[in-house]
Design an enzyme around this catalytic site. Structure first.
Site, PDB file in Angstrom:
ATOM      1  N   GLY A  16      43.981  41.798  44.936  1.00  0.00           N
ATOM      2  CA  GLY A  16      43.157  40.594  44.883  1.00  0.00           C
ATOM      3  C   GLY A  16      43.507  39.672  43.728  1.00  0.00           C
ATOM      4  O   GLY A  16      44.680  39.484  43.394  1.00  0.00           O
ATOM      5  N   GLY A  18      43.002  40.067  40.523  1.00  0.00           N
ATOM      6  CA  GLY A  18      43.612  40.749  39.389  1.00  0.00           C
ATOM      7  C   GLY A  18      45.102  40.915  39.568  1.00  0.00           C
ATOM      8  O   GLY A  18      45.877  40.747  38.610  1.00  0.00           O
ATOM      9  N   ARG A  19      45.526  41.194  40.799  1.00  0.00           N
ATOM     10  CA  ARG A  19      46.973  41.276  41.066  1.00  0.00           C
ATOM     11  C   ARG A  19      47.617  39.909  40.893  1.00  0.00           C
ATOM     12  O   ARG A  19      48.678  39.780  40.277  1.00  0.00           O
ATOM     13  CB  ARG A  19      47.203  41.797  42.495  1.00  0.00           C
ATOM     14  CG  ARG A  19      48.659  41.718  42.918  1.00  0.00           C
ATOM     15  CD  ARG A  19      48.927  42.377  44.227  1.00  0.00           C
ATOM     16  NE  ARG A  19      50.341  42.165  44.622  1.00  0.00           N
ATOM     17  CZ  ARG A  19      50.982  42.898  45.534  1.00  0.00           C
ATOM     18  NH1 ARG A  19      50.363  43.898  46.149  1.00  0.00           N
ATOM     19  NH2 ARG A  19      52.244  42.643  45.822  1.00  0.00           N
ATOM     20  N   ASP A  36      42.942  49.706  36.547  1.00  0.00           N
ATOM     21  CA  ASP A  36      42.141  49.711  37.773  1.00  0.00           C
ATOM     22  C   ASP A  36      41.638  51.134  38.047  1.00  0.00           C
ATOM     23  O   ASP A  36      42.281  52.110  37.660  1.00  0.00           O
ATOM     24  CB  ASP A  36      42.962  49.208  38.978  1.00  0.00           C
ATOM     25  CG  ASP A  36      42.092  48.628  40.085  1.00  0.00           C
ATOM     26  OD1 ASP A  36      42.155  47.423  40.332  1.00  0.00           O
ATOM     27  OD2 ASP A  36      41.310  49.419  40.683  1.00  0.00           O
ATOM     28  N   TYR A 151      24.471  40.002  41.917  1.00  0.00           N
ATOM     29  CA  TYR A 151      25.844  39.534  41.668  1.00  0.00           C
ATOM     30  C   TYR A 151      25.784  38.176  40.978  1.00  0.00           C
ATOM     31  O   TYR A 151      26.480  37.929  39.996  1.00  0.00           O
ATOM     32  CB  TYR A 151      26.608  39.426  42.984  1.00  0.00           C
ATOM     33  CG  TYR A 151      28.011  38.901  42.876  1.00  0.00           C
ATOM     34  CD1 TYR A 151      28.284  37.541  43.079  1.00  0.00           C
ATOM     35  CD2 TYR A 151      29.067  39.750  42.594  1.00  0.00           C
ATOM     36  CE1 TYR A 151      29.580  37.054  42.998  1.00  0.00           C
ATOM     37  CE2 TYR A 151      30.367  39.273  42.507  1.00  0.00           C
ATOM     38  CZ  TYR A 151      30.616  37.920  42.709  1.00  0.00           C
ATOM     39  OH  TYR A 151      31.903  37.429  42.617  1.00  0.00           O
ATOM     40  N   ALA A 153      23.385  37.033  39.151  1.00  0.00           N
ATOM     41  CA  ALA A 153      22.918  37.253  37.770  1.00  0.00           C
ATOM     42  C   ALA A 153      24.058  37.735  36.886  1.00  0.00           C
ATOM     43  O   ALA A 153      24.225  37.262  35.752  1.00  0.00           O
ATOM     44  CB  ALA A 153      21.781  38.279  37.772  1.00  0.00           C
ATOM     45  N   VAL A 186      37.414  33.226  47.697  1.00  0.00           N
ATOM     46  CA  VAL A 186      38.858  33.486  47.661  1.00  0.00           C
ATOM     47  C   VAL A 186      39.175  34.610  48.638  1.00  0.00           C
ATOM     48  O   VAL A 186      38.380  35.544  48.799  1.00  0.00           O
ATOM     49  CB  VAL A 186      39.324  33.898  46.255  1.00  0.00           C
ATOM     50  CG1 VAL A 186      40.852  33.992  46.180  1.00  0.00           C
ATOM     51  CG2 VAL A 186      38.799  32.936  45.194  1.00  0.00           C
TER      52      VAL A 186
HETATM   53  N1  NAD Z   1      37.111  36.790  46.119  1.00  0.00           N
HETATM   54  C1  NAD Z   1      36.188  35.906  45.798  1.00  0.00           C
HETATM   55  O1  NAD Z   1      35.656  35.153  46.641  1.00  0.00           O
HETATM   56  C2  NAD Z   1      35.781  35.770  44.353  1.00  0.00           C
HETATM   57  C3  NAD Z   1      35.285  34.543  43.927  1.00  0.00           C
HETATM   58  C4  NAD Z   1      34.883  34.411  42.603  1.00  0.00           C
HETATM   59  C5  NAD Z   1      35.004  35.472  41.730  1.00  0.00           C
HETATM   60  N2  NAD Z   1      35.504  36.659  42.186  1.00  0.00           N
HETATM   61  C6  NAD Z   1      35.621  37.759  41.219  1.00  0.00           C
HETATM   62  O2  NAD Z   1      37.003  38.103  41.097  1.00  0.00           O
HETATM   63  C7  NAD Z   1      37.106  39.429  40.573  1.00  0.00           C
HETATM   64  C8  NAD Z   1      38.126  40.206  41.372  1.00  0.00           C
HETATM   65  O3  NAD Z   1      37.620  40.412  42.673  1.00  0.00           O
HETATM   66  P1  NAD Z   1      38.523  40.216  43.987  1.00  0.00           P
HETATM   67  O4  NAD Z   1      37.990  39.061  44.733  1.00  0.00           O
HETATM   68  O5  NAD Z   1      39.954  40.238  43.615  1.00  0.00           O
HETATM   69  O6  NAD Z   1      38.096  41.519  44.799  1.00  0.00           O
HETATM   70  P2  NAD Z   1      38.865  42.866  45.172  1.00  0.00           P
HETATM   71  O7  NAD Z   1      37.791  43.768  45.654  1.00  0.00           O
HETATM   72  O8  NAD Z   1      40.020  42.561  46.039  1.00  0.00           O
HETATM   73  O9  NAD Z   1      39.451  43.404  43.776  1.00  0.00           O
HETATM   74  C9  NAD Z   1      38.618  43.985  42.821  1.00  0.00           C
HETATM   75  C10 NAD Z   1      39.471  44.965  42.021  1.00  0.00           C
HETATM   76  O10 NAD Z   1      38.658  45.521  40.989  1.00  0.00           O
HETATM   77  C11 NAD Z   1      38.796  46.931  41.009  1.00  0.00           C
HETATM   78  N3  NAD Z   1      37.590  47.573  40.475  1.00  0.00           N
HETATM   79  C12 NAD Z   1      36.385  47.657  41.084  1.00  0.00           C
HETATM   80  N4  NAD Z   1      35.530  48.352  40.311  1.00  0.00           N
HETATM   81  C13 NAD Z   1      36.221  48.721  39.194  1.00  0.00           C
HETATM   82  C14 NAD Z   1      35.886  49.455  38.039  1.00  0.00           C
HETATM   83  N5  NAD Z   1      34.667  50.005  37.890  1.00  0.00           N
HETATM   84  N6  NAD Z   1      36.842  49.627  37.090  1.00  0.00           N
HETATM   85  C15 NAD Z   1      38.085  49.104  37.256  1.00  0.00           C
HETATM   86  N7  NAD Z   1      38.469  48.398  38.342  1.00  0.00           N
HETATM   87  C16 NAD Z   1      37.531  48.218  39.294  1.00  0.00           C
HETATM   88  C17 NAD Z   1      39.045  47.289  42.466  1.00  0.00           C
HETATM   89  O11 NAD Z   1      39.665  48.563  42.585  1.00  0.00           O
HETATM   90  C18 NAD Z   1      39.960  46.147  42.886  1.00  0.00           C
HETATM   91  O12 NAD Z   1      41.310  46.434  42.603  1.00  0.00           O
HETATM   92  C19 NAD Z   1      35.679  40.002  40.644  1.00  0.00           C
HETATM   93  O13 NAD Z   1      35.090  39.921  39.350  1.00  0.00           O
HETATM   94  C20 NAD Z   1      34.942  39.051  41.581  1.00  0.00           C
HETATM   95  O14 NAD Z   1      33.566  38.990  41.314  1.00  0.00           O
HETATM   96  C21 NAD Z   1      35.911  36.841  43.457  1.00  0.00           C
HETATM   97  C1  LIG Z   2      29.738  37.839  50.268  1.00  0.00           C
HETATM   98  C2  LIG Z   2      30.864  37.068  49.583  1.00  0.00           C
HETATM   99  C3  LIG Z   2      30.580  36.891  48.107  1.00  0.00           C
HETATM  100  C4  LIG Z   2      31.732  36.215  47.366  1.00  0.00           C
HETATM  101  C5  LIG Z   2      31.324  36.041  45.917  1.00  0.00           C
HETATM  102  C6  LIG Z   2      32.333  35.229  45.172  1.00  0.00           C
HETATM  103  O1  LIG Z   2      32.088  35.257  43.802  1.00  0.00           O
HETATM  104  C7  LIG Z   2      32.399  33.786  45.673  1.00  0.00           C
HETATM  105  C8  LIG Z   2      31.169  33.012  45.398  1.00  0.00           C
HETATM  106  C9  LIG Z   2      31.409  31.703  46.091  1.00  0.00           C
HETATM  107  C10 LIG Z   2      30.549  30.718  46.194  1.00  0.00           C
HETATM  108  C11 LIG Z   2      29.243  30.649  45.590  1.00  0.00           C
HETATM  109  C12 LIG Z   2      28.569  29.522  45.890  1.00  0.00           C
HETATM  110  C13 LIG Z   2      27.297  29.142  45.285  1.00  0.00           C
HETATM  111  C14 LIG Z   2      26.912  27.899  45.677  1.00  0.00           C
HETATM  112  C15 LIG Z   2      25.634  27.246  45.226  1.00  0.00           C
HETATM  113  O2  LIG Z   2      24.877  28.052  44.380  1.00  0.00           O
HETATM  114  C16 LIG Z   2      25.903  25.973  44.435  1.00  0.00           C
HETATM  115  O3  LIG Z   2      24.673  25.531  43.921  1.00  0.00           O
HETATM  116  C17 LIG Z   2      26.847  26.228  43.250  1.00  0.00           C
HETATM  117  C18 LIG Z   2      27.135  24.881  42.530  1.00  0.00           C
HETATM  118  C19 LIG Z   2      27.999  25.165  41.289  1.00  0.00           C
HETATM  119  C20 LIG Z   2      28.352  23.875  40.596  1.00  0.00           C
HETATM  120  O4  LIG Z   2      29.188  23.132  41.165  1.00  0.00           O
HETATM  121  O5  LIG Z   2      27.740  23.603  39.531  1.00  0.00           O
END
Ligand code: NAD
Ligand SMILES: CCCCC[C@H](O)CC\C=C/C=C/C=C/[C@@H](O)[C@@H](O)CCCC(=O)O
Length: 258
Positions: A16, A18-19, A36, A151, A153, A186
């Site tokens: 994801g 991190g990679r 990881d 999440y 929070a 993402v």
């Molecule tokens: N994908 C999205 O839509 C999105 C958007 C915004 C933020 N994020 C954030 O990006 C970060 C990475 O998530 P991602 O989207 O790549 O998801 P992902 O699930 O593909 O990757 C998460 C990685 O974290 C590792 N991991 C989980 N728990 C762990 C632990 N306790 N210790 C060490 N490693 C651990 C998993 O093994 C995995 O490799 C997260 O913090 C997530 O909240 C993701």
């Molecule tokens: C079940 C999938 C969860 C994915 C979690 C990831 O972290 C991606 C979160 C993606 C979007 C979150 C959207 C939130 C939208 C509204 O709260 C909006 O008010 C945010 C406005 C932020 C700003 O522009 O100030």
């Protein structure tokens, strides 16, 4: 900050985002410790990176960010192998509204643990070389994601914690920059949580609302986030920034002056 021979530590590096962050750091000449909890995928990625960048450019370390002991050991091994870190990316995160304590332990407490260890080893006031910490928040760290209140929070906590660390660094002179990246949706495995009632728990009924948000924001590809991550790492004018990364582009968040 030029990245040639710099040392980076990335948590949740096996897949994801991190990679993606690890890959762009390697592409720009850094040495990267890949931390990881998923040993199988992490070791496989290390083999891939060995073939692409050479065996001495990355190091995989099995590490659960819920464990202070495992994080400390990972820092020590990284320092033994590559030297003191210059870059720390606290990326590991999950969605689990059922076992919400676990989400808090990983998403927020894990970021605090990793940030404090980076401070310990990078702080210019205690023999460190300075550097940068980029924590991974989310758009859900800037506004509510209704299907995942805990999440949300944790990510709001990551944003506030990172900004406070940046202010503390400015005042104290740590020589470390602290920034947070806040992507919208993402294309990674975490999105699957949307379809897993065991992950969304009592908020599973909000799936349609989340689908509408995904439709509104779209889904970004990892490389589009990685390039913006690199900006936070290398631009030495950036400290205390929250960078929102959306499909329509990215923007530095302006917070209300209180
Ligand atoms: N994908 C999205 O839509 C999105 C958007 C915004 C933020 N994020 C954030 O990006 C970060 C990475 O998530 P991602 O989207 O790549 O998801 P992902 O699930 O593909 O990757 C998460 C990685 O974290 C590792 N991991 C989980 N728990 C762990 C632990 N306790 N210790 C060490 N490693 C651990 C998993 O093994 C995995 O490799 C997260 O913090 C997530 O909240 C993701
Ligand atoms: C079940 C999938 C969860 C994915 C979690 C990831 O972290 C991606 C979160 C993606 C979007 C979150 C959207 C939130 C939208 C509204 O709260 C909006 O008010 C945010 C406005 C932020 C700003 O522009 O100030």
């Amino acid at each position: 900050m030029a990245l040639t021979s710099k040392v980076a530590i990335v948590t949740g590096a096996a897949q994801g985002l991190g990679r993606g962050f690890s890959e762009i750091l390697l592409q720009n000449g850094a040495k990267v410790a890949l931390l990881d909890v998923n040993e199988t995928v992490g070791k496989s990625l290390k083999e891939t990176f060995d073939n692409q960048y050479g065996p001495d450019k990355s190091l995989f370390l099995s590490c659960n960010v819920e464990s202070e002991e495992q994080l400390k050991a990972a820092f020590q091994k990284t320092i033994q192998t590559f030297g003191r870190p210059h870059i720390m990316c606290n990326n590991a995160g999950i969605i689990n509204e059922s076992n919400w304590e676990k989400a808090v332990s990983i998403n927020l407490m894990g970021v605090v643990r990793g940030t404090y260890l980076a401070l310990e080893h990078m702080n210019k006031l205690t023999g460190g070389q300075g550097g940068v910490v980029v924590n991974v928040g989310s758009l859900a760290g800037l506004g509510p994601l209704p299907c995942t209140p805990v999440y949300t929070a944790t990510k709001h906590g990551v944003v506030g914690f990172t900004r406070a660390m940046a202010a503390a660094s400015d005042i104290s002179g740590y020589g470390i920059r602290f920034n947070v990246i806040c992507p919208a949706f993402v294309q990674t495995d975490i999105l699957n949580a949307l379809y897993q009632p065991e992950k969304t728990g009592q908020f599973s009924s909000l799936i349609e609302n989340t689908k509408k948000l995904i439709e509104m924001y779209g889904i970004i590809e990892v490389p589009d986030v990685s390039k913006n991550f690199l900006q936070l790492v290398t631009d030495e004018t950036k400290n205390g920034e929250a960078l929102a990364v959306l499909q329509k582009g990215c923007s530095y968040v302006t917070f209300p002056a209180l």
